[in-house]
Design an enzyme around this catalytic site. Sequence first.
Site, PDB file in Angstrom:
ATOM      1  N   LYS A 121       2.018  14.179  -7.527  1.00  0.00           N
ATOM      2  CA  LYS A 121       1.862  15.358  -7.172  1.00  0.00           C
ATOM      3  C   LYS A 121       3.138  16.170  -7.058  1.00  0.00           C
ATOM      4  CE  LYS A 121       0.908  15.752  -2.792  1.00  0.00           C
ATOM      5  NZ  LYS A 121       0.751  16.137  -1.563  1.00  0.00           N
TER       6      LYS A 121
ATOM      7  N   ARG B 280       6.518   1.230  -6.952  1.00  0.00           N
ATOM      8  CA  ARG B 280       7.412   2.163  -6.465  1.00  0.00           C
ATOM      9  C   ARG B 280       8.290   1.484  -5.301  1.00  0.00           C
ATOM     10  NH1 ARG B 280       5.655   8.226  -5.042  1.00  0.00           N
ATOM     11  NH2 ARG B 280       5.553   7.630  -2.787  1.00  0.00           N
TER      12      ARG B 280
ATOM     13  N   ARG C 103      11.269   2.503   0.072  1.00  0.00           N
ATOM     14  CA  ARG C 103      10.552   3.157   1.225  1.00  0.00           C
ATOM     15  C   ARG C 103       9.465   1.949   1.666  1.00  0.00           C
ATOM     16  NH1 ARG C 103       8.032   9.096  -0.563  1.00  0.00           N
ATOM     17  NH2 ARG C 103       6.721   8.290   1.224  1.00  0.00           N
TER      18      ARG C 103
ATOM     19  N   ARG D 221      -2.895   5.059   4.119  1.00  0.00           N
ATOM     20  CA  ARG D 221      -2.569   6.204   3.732  1.00  0.00           C
ATOM     21  C   ARG D 221      -3.564   6.773   2.722  1.00  0.00           C
ATOM     22  NH1 ARG D 221       2.990   5.343   1.407  1.00  0.00           N
ATOM     23  NH2 ARG D 221       2.850   7.225   0.590  1.00  0.00           N
TER      24      ARG D 221
END
Length: 369
Positions: free
Chosen positions: A193, A307, A313, A325
């Site tokens: 996004k 990722r 993260r 999520r």
Amino acid sequence: MIKLHDKYFKPFISTQEIDDAVTRMANDVANDLGDEIPVFIGILNGSFMFVSDFVKQYPKPCEVTFIKLASYEGVKSSEDIQRLIGLTQDLTGRTVVILEDIIDTGNTLHEVHRIFKNEGVKQLLIATLFYKPEAYKKDFKLHYVGKEIPNKFIVGYGLDYDGLGRDLPEVYQLKTTQHMTNIVLFGPPGAGKGTQANFLKEKYNLVHISTGDVFRFNIKNETALGVLAKSYMDKGHLVPDQVTIDMLEAEVEKNADAEGFIFDGFPRTNAQAKALDELMNSKDSQINGMLALDVEDEVLVERLMERGKTSGRKDDSDEGIIRNRIKVYYDETAILEEYYTEQNKYFGVDGIGSIEEITERLCNAIDKL
Ligand code: IMP
Ligand code: MG
């Protein structure tokens, strides 16, 4: 909404409302004048429609004539009133009723009074369909007023913007913000996004409002809203929608000349979507569409795990957290999909493919808005 020359106008006063005002004015004047036969004098050009409807409603005999004055240039009134067609008949001893479409600064009315000063009329009455009290700078009495309106430029029902709009049967008001393209961008975590938002904002000259960034900015800079938001967060409470909306409003206002906005991370609930609609409405604008990237869960999980390996993260490396999520995202989207579908504003976009392919699909959707 309509466009005349370079400007956009929104519906403001309906034909029914105009009709009611005209009828009421005609009856009021007739009641006050008794058996006297008045001379109605329309001020051309703007008043032609009003005069026509007014005298049709006037329940008693009357005379009708016109004078032609001109003051407006574009959307601004000028001091310099030109008398283009003056009085052509003797009005000594007559009751004269001026029929004006609109009284703004009162400069035109001043000129009317000058014209009649030495005409020896019995009385000079002023009737105006529309009146902008905030703009009026004179103290001539207005005997009959159809409707008081805010100090904003209007067109229609005889009134024009540089020649256009006189023919419209209803009245439109100038939109103070230009026409914008506002989109709500949705995509599950890992759908790309942020990347897409960057392309879209370049291509369409939009301002990207990421709610997360806006929050961080306000809290970091200790703005009044940031401090307020933090006080809720510190107590472990949700920040009330109104606080978020106020922050977004500040962002919208900071970018008043933007060609549109990409909202990212907001709305999340029905109430927020409604609040956003109200905000855009108060800016004379609207949300044009919700674009939601569709990507299969398995692809997302794979991308996010990948990722997580490099980004470090934490929420990108635990499959359980990732799946949760994604689920939260779909729960939220489902509500909003319904909300925007009802308004024909929901557009699902296939989010699988190369970045360029996805951008192209998003652009196709935006171009159709
Ligand atoms: P005034 O002399 O400033 O009172 O303005 C009176 C004239 O300006 C009207 O007769 C209209 O021709 C024009 N005018 C004032 N306001 C508007 C408006 O909002 N739209 C279009 N014309 C207007
Ligand atoms: Mg006029």
